[in-house]
Design an enzyme around this catalytic site. Sequence first.
Site: not given
Ligand SMILES: *Cc1c(COP(=O)(O)O)cnc(C)c1O
Length: 359
Positions: A100, A170, A194
Amino acid sequence: MRVYNFSAGPAVMPEEVLEKAAGEMLEQGGSGQSVMEMSHRSKEYETVQNECEALLRETLAIPGNYRVLFTQGGAHMQFEMVPLNLMVKGKADFVVTGQWAGKAYSEAKKYGAANLVASSEDKTFSYIPALDSSKFDKDADYFHICQNNTIFGTRFPELPETGGVPLVADMSSCILSEPVDVSKYGLIYACAQKNMGPAGVTVVIIREDLIRDLSGSKVPVMLRYQIYAENNSLYNTPPTFAIYMCGLVLKWIKEKGGLTAMKSLNEKKAAVLYDYLDSSKLFKSTVEKKFRSLMNAPFVTGNEKLDKKFIKEAKEAGFVNLGGHRSVGGMRASIYNAMPVEGVEKLVAFMKKFEEENL
Ligand SMILES: *Cc1c(COP(=O)(O)O)cnc(C)c1O
């Protein structure tokens, strides 16, 4: 019968929340309708969204000079929105600690100069690299990290000291897992699926002075933080049901004692799992101790066939979604807020039995 769900996302939700939502499915509050059927311009819906925001502000102790925005497009859309909105001078710093973080970095390159401060790719992202501050660009528009690496199971043990450069994080897979000091960040983003709610909504917490006036620019309207901020995230139809569910999750967290309580439960669960992994002769953690995530724990046996056998037998025993990310294989147990301690204890008991049978 409900299973113990170790999915990395969309992930387990608190049972009380699902029950509450089921009870309100036909009628929310005294409205005579489901929240899904409400106009997003109605007073009833506005109350739902405002309550969600207020609870998020209270839970994370978000300072008054930060705005909370609800967007769609997942964390992926933030890989675009962050550079499009924050790159004024046209440069930003990145630490690449996984897939990511790598995507955020490579997307940003399209919009300006992306400076790679450090990467842990050399050892399959199994650690967080030491940061040499002489490599930081003191003049960057922002400094980006992925605070918890969902796929590789690492997390930053401490935040980089970026001085006056806004830190962008993020937090998709660690938001609400423990208290954080929001004032240390310029911008935090997290998709909901999540640890916060169902898929469909992404939360952006942004310091007010970073919301740039993009009127007249070519940046698509739906990719401007300004538009969300000026319209209370109601410029177009927001993901109303997802926002409502996040509100229920936040209420559940509050009833359980807030983020301090979440943190101690999460530490307890992680300790049960990692202590066993460190003592096991069959399974081992793939992450250096001091960088281990509280939320996502990858592990392997060292034998792919045995990994597959374990995943299959675990599923039959009611422990599901234990396969590692398709890019890395092995196993991964995601143990978000809604995973009860007993779920992890039972998983470990199952792993011990598997170890005895297969060693
Ligand atoms: C799941 C995740 C993403 C991707 O998320 P989407 O909603 O599928 O775009 C990005 N960064 C992290 C840290 C994640 O856990």
